[in-house]
Design an enzyme around this catalytic site. Sequence first.
Site, PDB file in Angstrom:
ATOM      1  N   GLY A   1       2.335   2.291  10.809  1.00  0.00           N
ATOM      2  CA  GLY A   1       3.291   3.379  10.640  1.00  0.00           C
ATOM      3  C   GLY A   1       3.975   3.793  11.926  1.00  0.00           C
TER       4      GLY A   1
ATOM      5  N   GLU B   1      -5.589  -4.824  10.567  1.00  0.00           N
ATOM      6  CA  GLU B   1      -4.546  -3.829  10.800  1.00  0.00           C
ATOM      7  C   GLU B   1      -4.858  -3.078  12.088  1.00  0.00           C
ATOM      8  OE1 GLU B   1      -2.425  -2.680   6.874  1.00  0.00           O
ATOM      9  OE2 GLU B   1      -4.132  -1.360   7.165  1.00  0.00           O
TER      10      GLU B   1
ATOM     11  N   HIS C   1      -9.580   1.279   4.696  1.00  0.00           N
ATOM     12  CA  HIS C   1      -8.329   1.443   5.452  1.00  0.00           C
ATOM     13  C   HIS C   1      -8.574   2.412   6.603  1.00  0.00           C
ATOM     14  CE1 HIS C   1      -4.265   2.602   6.469  1.00  0.00           C
ATOM     15  NE2 HIS C   1      -3.870   1.484   5.890  1.00  0.00           N
TER      16      HIS C   1
ATOM     17  N   GLU D   1      -6.949   4.769   7.678  1.00  0.00           N
ATOM     18  CA  GLU D   1      -6.685   6.183   7.358  1.00  0.00           C
ATOM     19  C   GLU D   1      -7.875   6.796   6.627  1.00  0.00           C
ATOM     20  OE1 GLU D   1      -2.868   5.511   5.513  1.00  0.00           O
ATOM     21  OE2 GLU D   1      -2.053   5.004   7.487  1.00  0.00           O
TER      22      GLU D   1
ATOM     23  N   ASN E   1       0.871  -1.176   0.000  1.00  0.00           N
ATOM     24  CA  ASN E   1       0.000   0.000   0.000  1.00  0.00           C
ATOM     25  C   ASN E   1       0.905   1.222   0.000  1.00  0.00           C
ATOM     26  OD1 ASN E   1      -1.804   2.036   0.557  1.00  0.00           O
ATOM     27  ND2 ASN E   1      -2.351   1.309   2.619  1.00  0.00           N
TER      28      ASN E   1
ATOM     29  N   SER F   1       3.241  -2.110  10.426  1.00  0.00           N
ATOM     30  CA  SER F   1       4.692  -2.165  10.658  1.00  0.00           C
ATOM     31  C   SER F   1       5.306  -3.526  10.337  1.00  0.00           C
ATOM     32  CB  SER F   1       5.020  -1.732  12.096  1.00  0.00           C
ATOM     33  OG  SER F   1       4.612  -0.394  12.313  1.00  0.00           O
TER      34      SER F   1
ATOM     35  N   GLY G   1       2.737  -1.059   4.341  1.00  0.00           N
ATOM     36  CA  GLY G   1       2.789   0.358   3.989  1.00  0.00           C
ATOM     37  C   GLY G   1       4.228   0.781   3.739  1.00  0.00           C
TER      38      GLY G   1
ATOM     39  N   LYS H   1       0.156   4.222  -0.311  1.00  0.00           N
ATOM     40  CA  LYS H   1      -0.489   5.404   0.280  1.00  0.00           C
ATOM     41  C   LYS H   1      -0.207   6.621  -0.626  1.00  0.00           C
ATOM     42  CE  LYS H   1      -0.247   3.198   4.748  1.00  0.00           C
ATOM     43  NZ  LYS H   1      -0.172   3.320   6.201  1.00  0.00           N
TER      44      LYS H   1
END
Length: 251
Positions: free
Chosen positions: A175, A169, A99, A101, A11, A213, A234, A13
């Site tokens: 992250g 996740e 997701h 985010e 991903n 992570s 990510g 992003k």
Amino acid sequence: MTTRRKLIAGNWKMNGLKADGLALASDLAGRLNGAGATAFDLLICPPFPLLFPVADAIAGSALALGGQDCAAKTSGAHTGDVAPAMLTDAGCRYVILGHSERRADHGEGDALIAAKAAAAHAQGLIAIICVGETESQRDAGQANAVVSGQLAGSIPTGATAANTVIAYEPVWAIGTGKTATPEDVRAVHAHIRAELEGKIVDAGAAKILYGGSVKPSNAAELMAVENVDGALVGGASLKADDFWAIATSCR
Ligand code: PGA
């Protein structure tokens, strides 16, 4: 025991301009072409403007392409949105939906995510539906309950093991460099596996990815956990060496 082929999904992003994206994608496609038979499928999900050029760059390779979101509608007056058909037109087979985010930055809720997944399915896309608890929810002992609610709300009618992948996740691990322990992951993935019964046709064959992570140093341990069928990566997916090391840690 059902064997599920691992899926390693990158991903990207909101990272990378055309030159970076093409270089990364071509590098990965080249490694995949040279690798022969693998224990994993490899997927990259670049930002929307890069989909067409990246699709050209990886044409003929086994590297799969996906979008990071799509609209629930098929076309029309929806400024800024991208229809599922635009993703397949660009060569995508997958789309990441829900997701954390997007749930946080754009207020996306389970019902919208289910509608997007249904639209993606109607277009022949495989929906990667993301779920996961926040740190305070975990601390309050609510991780399984939160994930259950998200699964119940965001998996659409018509979901099958062939058109739906779940990504667990934990928000606190995305992250942050904090990774859930293999035991935490095993417990939540077992919970998700049980919850998929009745929500996804052929639930035992559905893939459940772990994300948060994932890096070369922890990938082998995480990918060996029961009911972990791959990773949604990510930061480490932006470096070909790291992403490739994660993928090749799959046995
Ligand atoms: P991360 O992101 O690997 O950078 O933690 C994972 C994700 O959000 O998909």
